[in-house]
Design a protein around this motif. Sequence first.
Motif, PDB file in Angstrom:
ATOM      1  N   GLU A 168       0.818  -1.212   0.000  1.00  0.00           N
ATOM      2  CA  GLU A 168       0.000   0.000   0.000  1.00  0.00           C
ATOM      3  C   GLU A 168       0.855   1.268   0.000  1.00  0.00           C
ATOM      4  N   ILE A 244      -3.768   5.835   4.920  1.00  0.00           N
ATOM      5  CA  ILE A 244      -4.157   4.480   4.547  1.00  0.00           C
ATOM      6  C   ILE A 244      -5.456   4.151   5.265  1.00  0.00           C
ATOM      7  N   GLN A 277      -3.965  -3.072   1.899  1.00  0.00           N
ATOM      8  CA  GLN A 277      -3.796  -4.324   1.158  1.00  0.00           C
ATOM      9  C   GLN A 277      -3.595  -5.462   2.151  1.00  0.00           C
TER      10      GLN A 277
END
Length: 278
Positions: A168, A244, A277
Motif C-alpha cells: 500500500e 491508509i 492491502q
Amino acid sequence: MRHHILLPTDFSENAWSAALYAIRMYAKVPCTFYFSHAWTFVNTGSRTYISPNYIDTLQNTSKEQLETLKQRAQFVSPHSEHEFKTIFSEDFLSESIKTAIKDHAIDLVVMGTKGATGAKEFLLGSNSVNVIKKVKLCPILLVPHKYEYAKTDRIAFATDFKRPYGDEILPLISLAKLQKSNLEILHINGPDDLTEKQQVNLNTLTQLLKDQPHNVHWIPEIGTKEEIISAFIEENNINLITMINYEHSFLEYVLNEPIIKKMGYHSLIPFMVIPHQG
C-alpha cells in the motif's frame, strides 16, 4: 509507463475542477484518462409510465455531455500522449467505479469535493465518503472545488505505526516521485511513546522509503486529531495529504462519525486515501 486515471463526473464544475487538477498533475507523463458517468433515472413526477424514448433521450444527453467533456479535456491537455476516453454506466456511483477500476486497470480515481468556506475541516463530502467506504481497489484522490493545481513539494502522510506496511506504500512513493516531493510523515505523539511493535513498523516504513526523501514529524497530542492535522497542514505548507484506510483506523473513525454521515467534512487541500492491502 502509462498511467490510467478514472475521473467520475456528474458534469458539475466541481467534477471538472478535479479533472483539471489530475490533467495538470500528470502533465509530463503518458496517461489515459477515463471520464465516467454513473447514470440513474429518478422519477420525480407522478407518472406511472415512462416511455422508453424518454429514457433514451436522457441517456443520449448524458453521453453527449461525456463527449463534450472529453473534447474540453483534449483542448486543455499539455501532453501529446494524453488520451481521453468515456465510460457511461447505469450502475450506482460506487459500483460503476469498481467496474471501471477492474476493466481498465485504473491506478487512481480522482474526484471532486465541494470544498470548505474557511472552516478547519480537512476531509470529504457525502458522495466521497460513500466511495471511500465502498471502493477499496485503488487509491482515491479527493480534490476541493476550484483548487488550483500547484507542484506538490511536500506530501503529508498521517500514520500511527500500528500496522505493518507493505504494497500500500507503493502508490504513495509513486506519487512522490511523480511530483518530486518530500514525504512528511506525521505521527501524533513522540518517539518515546512507541510500543515495540510500532518501532518495528516504523523501521519497516523507513526501509521502504530509503530511496525517497522523507522526514518524520512527532506532534504532541494537544487537541483533537482533526485539529492537529489541520494545523500541521497549515504550518508546513502542505498541499496534499494521504492516509491508509485501515479497519478501525482514525480515518475509519472519522468516516463513521454521525456528522460525516449527515453532511460530510470538506477539503482544504487534496486528500488521497490508500486502501489497505491485506
